[in-house]
Design an enzyme around this catalytic site. Structure first.
Site, PDB file in Angstrom:
ATOM      1  N   ARG A   1      78.362  64.555  24.039  1.00  0.00           N
ATOM      2  CA  ARG A   1      78.302  63.101  24.159  1.00  0.00           C
ATOM      3  C   ARG A   1      77.465  62.553  23.014  1.00  0.00           C
ATOM      4  O   ARG A   1      76.418  63.104  22.681  1.00  0.00           O
ATOM      5  CB  ARG A   1      77.689  62.683  25.500  1.00  0.00           C
ATOM      6  CG  ARG A   1      78.574  62.948  26.710  1.00  0.00           C
ATOM      7  CD  ARG A   1      79.765  62.005  26.735  1.00  0.00           C
ATOM      8  NE  ARG A   1      80.621  62.194  27.904  1.00  0.00           N
ATOM      9  CZ  ARG A   1      81.724  62.949  27.915  1.00  0.00           C
ATOM     10  NH1 ARG A   1      82.068  63.604  26.816  1.00  0.00           N
ATOM     11  NH2 ARG A   1      82.459  63.046  29.003  1.00  0.00           N
TER      12      ARG A   1
ATOM     13  N   GLU B   1      82.181  54.358  20.799  1.00  0.00           N
ATOM     14  CA  GLU B   1      83.515  54.751  20.331  1.00  0.00           C
ATOM     15  C   GLU B   1      84.526  53.662  20.674  1.00  0.00           C
ATOM     16  O   GLU B   1      84.523  53.160  21.805  1.00  0.00           O
ATOM     17  CB  GLU B   1      83.918  56.082  20.955  1.00  0.00           C
ATOM     18  CG  GLU B   1      82.992  57.217  20.547  1.00  0.00           C
ATOM     19  CD  GLU B   1      83.293  58.533  21.227  1.00  0.00           C
ATOM     20  OE1 GLU B   1      82.717  59.560  20.819  1.00  0.00           O
ATOM     21  OE2 GLU B   1      84.111  58.544  22.182  1.00  0.00           O
TER      22      GLU B   1
ATOM     23  N   HIS C   1      86.715  62.175  17.910  1.00  0.00           N
ATOM     24  CA  HIS C   1      86.862  62.602  19.309  1.00  0.00           C
ATOM     25  C   HIS C   1      88.201  63.322  19.530  1.00  0.00           C
ATOM     26  O   HIS C   1      88.989  62.959  20.403  1.00  0.00           O
ATOM     27  CB  HIS C   1      86.745  61.404  20.254  1.00  0.00           C
ATOM     28  CG  HIS C   1      86.199  61.770  21.596  1.00  0.00           C
ATOM     29  ND1 HIS C   1      85.244  61.033  22.243  1.00  0.00           N
ATOM     30  CD2 HIS C   1      86.476  62.809  22.428  1.00  0.00           C
ATOM     31  CE1 HIS C   1      84.954  61.590  23.411  1.00  0.00           C
ATOM     32  NE2 HIS C   1      85.692  62.671  23.535  1.00  0.00           N
TER      33      HIS C   1
END
Length: 314
Positions: free
Chosen positions: A233, A262, A281
């Site tokens: 994270r 994000e 990601h």
């Protein structure tokens, strides 16, 4: 049953099939949904599937028919679980589906820092090798991973998979975890992990205790030639502190597949940082990984309909 998928493009941009869900009822798929459209699009649906859409008390009040929320991910912090309990809405998630993909990316990062494949390939493609005076050259120091010490913070399914791969690479593995396990050969505390590891890789959940656990103070404990990797994270690290450490060469490199906000914002301090690798990601994005995820999403919904819900988080 009415089923609505609110942000389907994340899991399935078109290379997978939603069709198996049609056995349970009518299915409406929205590629993306803005916050102001969430309640309207849910409408009188019985079940919704989502990835990163926030579900709040206010939305649940506007959607009284809703009985089920299937999170198409492991993390479910976007859902107000207390509100779901008050409204008798079952929430499920998909644990451990991305283990192989995340561990794979960790070692893609490690291998890139070790071998600098892209840098050297680019020089070859630019003609530099055709002009070289020797049969080989290297543009930056290279390293072997064999014999290096990797420190793994967090030892769930991903952390344990990383440990297995690291052993195959010939690395010395040490682990810091809140849950001791007999198979951990070399458990250490967090300070020792930082001080003695050549590579530190983060695999812990984001909690009040782990938020920004990597900060100016803890970065100062690391070796100057150490590499830090974050595929867990974004908020596990203080990104400003990491940028400062990179600028001052207090650590050798940072690699991440996640950032605090994000999509990444234009003012993120890690943009264009030296010795920094950031991917958008993608650790979960392999088609095999997403198909595994979708299969569990379907099975979760079926189990709920059959009266035996699985992977319940609320």
């Amino acid at each position: 049953m009415k089923i609505v998928i609110l942000d389907g493009n994340a899991l399935n941009p078109g290379d997978l099939s939603w069709k198996p869900l049609e056995q349970f009822g009518t299915v409406t798929v929205y590629p993306r949904t803005s916050p102001e459209d969430v309640a309207v699009r849910i409408g009188d649906s019985d079940a919704i599937l989502l990835n990163k859409i926030n579900i709040t008390e206010e939305i649940l009040e506007l959607c009284p028919n809703l009985k089920y929320i299937g999170v198409q991910a492991t993390g479910y912090n976007v859902i107000d679980l207390d509100a779901c309990r008050r409204h008798n809405v079952t929430v499920t998630n998909v644990p451990s589906y991305s283990t192989a993909g995340v561990a794979q990316l960790v070692f893609a990062f490690i291998s890139e820092f070790a071998c600098h494949v892209k840098l050297h390939s680019d020089t070859v493609m630019n003609g530099e090798w055709t002009k070289a005076k020797d049969f080989c050259y290297w543009k930056t120091p290279l390293m072997e991973t064999d014999g290096k010490t990797i420190g793994i913070f967090g030892y769930g399914s991903i952390g344990s998979r990383v440990a297995k791969i690291a052993e195959a690479y010939g690395m010395n593995v040490q682990v810091c975890t809140r849950t001791p396990k007999p198979e951990i050969k070399n458990p250490v505390d967090f300070e020792t992990l930082l001080k003695t590891s050549d590579i530190v890789t983060l695999h812990a959940p984001l909690t009040p205790q782990t938020k920004e656990i990597i900060n100016e103070k803890t970065l100062s404990l690391m070796k100057k030639n150490a590499i830090l990797i974050n595929t867990a994270r974004g908020a596990l690290v203080d990104e400003h502190a990491v940028r400062k450490a990179l600028d001052e060469k207090a650590i050798s490199g940072y690699a991440a597949d996640v950032v605090t906000t994000e999509p990444m914002t234009t003012d993120n301090p890690l943009l264009n940082a030296p010795n920094c690798l950031i991917t958008p990601h993608i650790a979960w994005a392999a088609v095999e990984t997403r198909q595994r995820l979708l299969s569990v999403v379907i099975n979760n919904l079926k189990a709920f309909i059959d009266g035996n819900p699985q992977n319940v988080v609320s």
